[in-house]
Design an enzyme around this catalytic site. Sequence first.
Site, PDB file in Angstrom:
ATOM      1  CB  SER A  63      -0.940   0.025   1.200  1.00  0.00           C
ATOM      2  OG  SER A  63      -2.001  -0.860   1.002  1.00  0.00           O
ATOM      3  CE  LYS A  66      -3.775   0.662  -1.212  1.00  0.00           C
ATOM      4  NZ  LYS A  66      -4.490   0.177  -0.011  1.00  0.00           N
ATOM      5  CE1 TYR A 188      -4.542  -1.265  -4.794  1.00  0.00           C
ATOM      6  CE2 TYR A 188      -4.922  -3.629  -4.743  1.00  0.00           C
ATOM      7  CZ  TYR A 188      -4.734  -2.435  -4.082  1.00  0.00           C
ATOM      8  OH  TYR A 188      -4.739  -2.396  -2.707  1.00  0.00           O
ATOM      9  CE1 TYR A 240      -4.967   1.637   4.355  1.00  0.00           C
ATOM     10  CE2 TYR A 240      -3.208   0.518   5.501  1.00  0.00           C
ATOM     11  CZ  TYR A 240      -3.754   1.001   4.346  1.00  0.00           C
ATOM     12  OH  TYR A 240      -3.077   0.843   3.187  1.00  0.00           O
ATOM     13  CB  VAL A 258      -0.053  -6.000   4.027  1.00  0.00           C
ATOM     14  CG1 VAL A 258      -1.318  -5.436   4.632  1.00  0.00           C
ATOM     15  CG2 VAL A 258      -0.192  -6.191   2.530  1.00  0.00           C
TER      16      VAL A 258
HETATM   17  O1  DON Z   1      -4.884  -4.805  -1.803  1.00  0.00           O
HETATM   18  C1  DON Z   1      -4.303  -5.303  -0.840  1.00  0.00           C
HETATM   19  O2  DON Z   1      -4.913  -5.859   0.065  1.00  0.00           O
HETATM   20  C2  DON Z   1      -2.793  -5.184  -0.777  1.00  0.00           C
HETATM   21  N1  DON Z   1      -2.228  -5.220  -2.091  1.00  0.00           N
HETATM   22  C3  DON Z   1      -2.343  -3.913  -0.137  1.00  0.00           C
HETATM   23  C4  DON Z   1      -2.912  -3.706   1.245  1.00  0.00           C
HETATM   24  C5  DON Z   1      -2.006  -2.971   2.150  1.00  0.00           C
HETATM   25  O3  DON Z   1      -0.813  -2.916   1.976  1.00  0.00           O
HETATM   26  C6  DON Z   1      -2.630  -2.404   3.362  1.00  0.00           C
HETATM   27  N2  DON Z   1      -1.591  -1.924   4.251  1.00  0.00           N
HETATM   28  N3  DON Z   1      -1.311  -1.905   5.330  1.00  0.00           N
END
Ligand code: DON
Length: 304
Positions: A63, A66, A188, A240, A258
């Site tokens: 993420s 983003k 994405y 978040y 993540v």
């Molecule tokens: O879309 C997802 O769930 C992952 N590619 C990215 C989520 C993420 O990194 C949330 N972060 N803490």
Amino acid sequence: MDYQAVLDYIREAVEPKFGKGKVADYIPALAGVDARKFGMAVHTVDGKSYKTGDADEPFSIQSISKLFVLQLVMSHFGDMVWTRVGKEPSGDRFNSMIKLEMEHGVPRNPFINPGALATLDLLMSLKGDTKARIRNYLSFLAMNDTVDADMVVANSELEHASLNRAMAHLMRGYGNVHMDVEELLATYCYQCAMAMSCADLALAGLPLAAGGYSPVHETSVISKSQAKRINAVMLTCGMYDSVGSFAYRVGLPAKSGVGGGILAVVPGKMSVCVWAPELDAFGNSYVGTAALEMFTSLTHTSIF
Ligand code: DON
């Protein structure tokens, strides 16, 4: 301030914190990452850099991507992005859909998954290869030609993307996604699978600490006002549904992924990136958050 000594101290001081979080496993290719990894890197606006531990080892930025896609979108479309996503914290998990239908397909902010999908959809409306645009931007910012996506991670996520797929279809139904949903998801997953090190990411985040100006490239990559606004959205939405406790403990605008990375900005002074793969219940790096808390306490760099 001896930042090198601070980083080396933190690397040892976080030792007892390992084993308390959990490596992300909902993307199978991430489950095998070594939970004991720890890296931290700092770049200052006046050209100094410091690092410790596994700071040169590329990891999945997830993420954190983003943040950079938002920059690309803001530099092409300006404030128009705020017609597609809001700028309020969601109070829900990053992959929650609960508010999305009630709010007619307009995600709360660009950092939760539906917000990132809507932002990317806007970027994909530009002519040209969006994946190359993202890769080139990251490689330019990090001054590293080897920055690229890990396609094993990208494909693994794409095979397990039911929630993101559902969000994209819901938003398409509400007219807030225009691209082909499968193409949007593939792009994405590609952006999330970019592999970069703490040193790469700290350098890539430096313009956010310097009013949009990149001291290493000697040019502005975004405007001063855009840097201010992106930092504000990071502060309120970047971590978040634990954004409040992160502000309380660390006190910096930051964006997590993540993969266990967190990129934080000390406005006017420096960018800091930490990587430690074990996550807390909110999907943010457990050890990384503790390390940043120590960093701002020891260096008095919280914005508060
Ligand atoms: O879309 C997802 O769930 C992952 N590619 C990215 C989520 C993420 O990194 C949330 N972060 N803490």
